[in-house]
Motif scaffolding. Structure first.
Motif, short mmCIF file in Angstrom:
data_model
loop_
_atom_site.label_atom_id
_atom_site.label_comp_id
_atom_site.label_asym_id
_atom_site.label_seq_id
_atom_site.Cartn_x
_atom_site.Cartn_y
_atom_site.Cartn_z
N CYS A 66 0.83 -1.22 0.00
CA CYS A 66 0.00 0.00 0.00
C CYS A 66 0.86 1.25 0.00
N ILE A 90 -3.35 0.58 5.14
CA ILE A 90 -3.80 -0.71 5.67
C ILE A 90 -3.13 -0.99 7.01
N CYS A 120 -6.57 6.07 2.13
CA CYS A 120 -6.60 5.28 0.90
C CYS A 120 -6.78 6.16 -0.33
N ILE A 121 -6.01 5.89 -1.37
CA ILE A 121 -6.14 6.65 -2.61
C ILE A 121 -6.79 5.81 -3.70
N CYS A 157 -5.89 3.15 -5.22
CA CYS A 157 -5.01 2.80 -6.34
C CYS A 157 -5.21 1.36 -6.76
N GLY A 158 -5.70 0.53 -5.84
CA GLY A 158 -5.96 -0.85 -6.21
C GLY A 158 -4.74 -1.76 -6.11
N CYS A 179 -3.39 -3.06 -3.50
CA CYS A 179 -3.61 -4.14 -2.55
C CYS A 179 -4.42 -5.26 -3.19
S1 SF4 Z 1 -6.26 0.87 -2.77
FE1 SF4 Z 1 -4.12 1.53 -2.68
S2 SF4 Z 1 -4.11 3.07 -1.08
FE2 SF4 Z 1 -6.02 1.98 -0.83
S3 SF4 Z 1 -5.56 0.40 0.66
FE3 SF4 Z 1 -5.21 -0.52 -1.34
S4 SF4 Z 1 -3.05 -0.21 -1.78
FE4 SF4 Z 1 -3.59 1.18 -0.08
#
Ligand code: SF4
Ligand code: SF4
Lengths: 105, 316, 132
Positions: free
Chosen positions: C57, C62, C81-82, C84-85, C87
């Motif tokens: 992340c 997280i 959280c941004i 970004c996907g 995770c």
């Molecule tokens: S979407 Fe990106 S920022 Fe959000 S929890 Fe998952 S890795 Fe982290």
């Protein structure tokens, strides 16, 4: 009579509008509400600061021209026979103002 | 009896407040439509969101009325009401139908002109009393705007006075063809200078909310905001009634109740054009507005006087 | 000059007649297609508590906490959280998954930072409208 009723009713409704929040709204004055609004910053300096006067000429022009136009209208209303004199005065004032405003910038 | 109806219903108090509601809704709705949005819809969906303004007013009534300690408190609270009154006063002299006039005066149009021009000093006084940086700039811009529009407005009304005389009731009877056709130049000058006077869009310079927060209305909240900012729309109401009376033929061709409805419809038509300007034009700079006022607008309004004189000579 | 102004008005009228492209918000929802990276849910059956999602992340959103069965599950702090996907991509078992939801309201600050305690309903019955 109607005009008096109109004025009284209008004033009354406005005052009622003003009193309503005093009765209905909460009142919690804090320091931040009391001070001058400065887009979230603490107020500093004078509110009425020096202003550029580059457009002051227009205000002056408006004063001069408006007095002539207003006087012409008033004279015309008093006596319709002075229409021509009033028109000449208005035309002269408008022409002068037009030329003066062109030379402004 | 008809005087009472005029004072309390139309064109008096009830119509003024109803107009406030409708005009603010219309402005938001029209701008929304042009910008491909819905506009206010959530409150009173069956009316297309018309009552949103009422909901906003209620919300304002229940919000705290803050009077800052550094100002003159009496003036601070009184001046918005003065502004509102000053903008509502012209309605007194404008008939809504042949007999529906609050104060019948032979010189009605002249009074209307004077009161319309005096509303600006009230706004400037209000901004001055509020005394913060934004209201100060707003007050200066208000002064400059008045300097830009007052002469064209006076001249365009002068043109109509030459044509129809200063009595607003007779002005309708004197219109064999609507004033807009008889003297389109005067209508144009009137239209633009009224847009300037009520800060409609290309001239929304004094309360430019992207530049100076809210100009002369910055310090106000609660119902004071309602009164001070609503005053703008009341001025628009006066202007649209005046425009309907002088340029669109007033209540003609009817009389009585139907005439009142016709006149109101004409006034609303004018209002819609003024309001939709918001969605069409960008805001001008103050010097552009001044140059417009003292350039082409002055020339057009002077020419409109000439047109009226030509009509008078031709008709004898 | 005058023609220009008339054209401005004509464009305004044309636009006004076109009808809105925005949605009728609380009643309709915008259809963003199913590739939307929305609110993330974790299938606790499949999660092996490997911690890869936390490691990858970029926003350090997280944090792990202990669930009712004694194992540790990731929870996403949506304040950070941004979306970004990363995770979801990093998850080896595919237990993390994007949903279509993008307008979630929590009434308490702590619920959303914990593993899936504040999971909202995944479906709403609103009609969906796409932009074009
Ligand atoms: S979407 Fe990106 S920022 Fe959000 S929890 Fe998952 S890795 Fe982290
Ligand atoms: S990466 Fe997937 S399996 Fe590993 S801890 Fe995160 S959610 Fe669980």
């Amino acid at each position: 009579m109607a005009w008096l009723i109109f004025l009284l009713a209008l004033t009354a409704s406005l005052i009622a509008l003003l009193m309503a929040p005093r009765l209905l709204a909460p009142r919690r004055l804090t320091r931040a509400k009391e001070v001058r609004f400065e887009a979230g910053n603490p107020p500093y300096g004078k509110a009425r600061r020096r202003m550029v006067m580059q457009y002051l000429g227009y205000v002056y022009l408006a004063m001069a021209t408006e007095s002539i136009v207003g006087a012409s209208i008033a004279l015309y209303l008093i006596d319709a026979k002075v229409l021509w004199a009033a028109l000449v005065a208005v035309a002269a004032a408008a022409a002068t103002a037009y030329v003066a405003a062109r030379g402004h910038d | 009896m008809s005087g009472l109806a005029a004072a309390l219903l139309y064109p008096g108090i009830t119509a003024i407040f109803a107009y406030l509601l409708v005009a603010i809704w219309l402005e938001r709705k029209l701008a929304a439509k042009v910008q491909w949005r819905y506009g206010p819809l959530y409150v009173s969906r069956w009316l297309g969101g018309l009552l949103q303004g009422l909901a906003d007013a209620l919300k304002l009534i229940f919000s705290e009325l803050v009077v800052p300690s550094y100002t003159n408190k009496a003036l601070f609270t009184a001046l918005p009401l003065v502004v509102f009154l000053a903008d509502a006063l012209p309605v007194m002299f404008i008939p809504g139908a042949p007999d529906l006039v609050i104060y019948r005066s032979h010189y009605g149009l002249a009074y209307v002109l004077v009161i319309l021009l005096l509303a600006t000093p009230a706004i400037v006084a209000m901004a001055w009393v509020e005394a913060d940086k934004f209201t100060y700039i707003g007050a200066l811009r208000e002064i400059l705007m008045e300097a830009a529009y007052e002469v064209p407005l006076a001249l365009s009304l002068f043109a109509m006075i030459i044509l129809y005389g200063p009595d607003p009731v007779q002005a309708v009877e004197a219109q064999s063809i609507p004033g807009i056709l008889a003297n389109p130049l005067a209508f144009f000058a009137f239209f633009v200078s009224a847009a300037m006077a009520t800060s409609r869009f290309p001239f929304e310079i004094p309360d430019a909310d992207t530049e100076i927060v809210f100009g002369p209305y910055t310090e106000y909240g609660s119902t004071l905001l309602l009164a001070s900012f609503g005053a703008n729309y009341v001025a628009l109401y006066s202007f649209s009634l005046l425009g309907a009376l002088l340029f669109l033929g007033g209540w003609a061709p009817f009389g009585g109740l139907l005439g009142a409805a016709v006149m109101l419809a004409k006034a609303m038509l004018l209002t819609i054009v003024w309001l939709i300007l918001r969605a069409i034009y960008p805001r001008l700079r103050i010097d552009q507005a001044l140059r417009l006022g003292w350039g082409s607008l002055l020339a057009i309004s002077a020419a409109s006087v000439a047109v009226s004189v030509v009509w008078r000579l031709w008709l004898g | 000059m005058l023609i220009e102004h008339i054209r401005l008005f004509a464009v305004a009228v044309k636009n006004a007649l076109r009808g809105p492209i925005t949605i009728d918000y609380p009643r309709e929802a915008r259809d963003y297609s199913d590739r939307l990276r929305g609110y993330i849910v974790n299938d606790k059956e499949r999660c092996i508590s490997c911690g890869l999602c936390e490691a990858v992340c970029p926003a350090k959103a997280i944090k792990f906490s202990v669930g009712p069965d004694g194992r540790r599950y990731p929870g996403i702090d949506y304040g950070r959280c941004i979306f970004c996907g990363y995770c979801v991509d990093a998850c080896p078992t595919g237990s993390l998954r994007h949903t279509q939801l993008h307008e979630v309201v929590w009434t308490h600050l702590n619920t959303f930072a914990k593993y899936a305690e504040g999971d909202p309903e995944e479906v709403d019955g609103r009609p969906r409208r796409s932009l074009l």
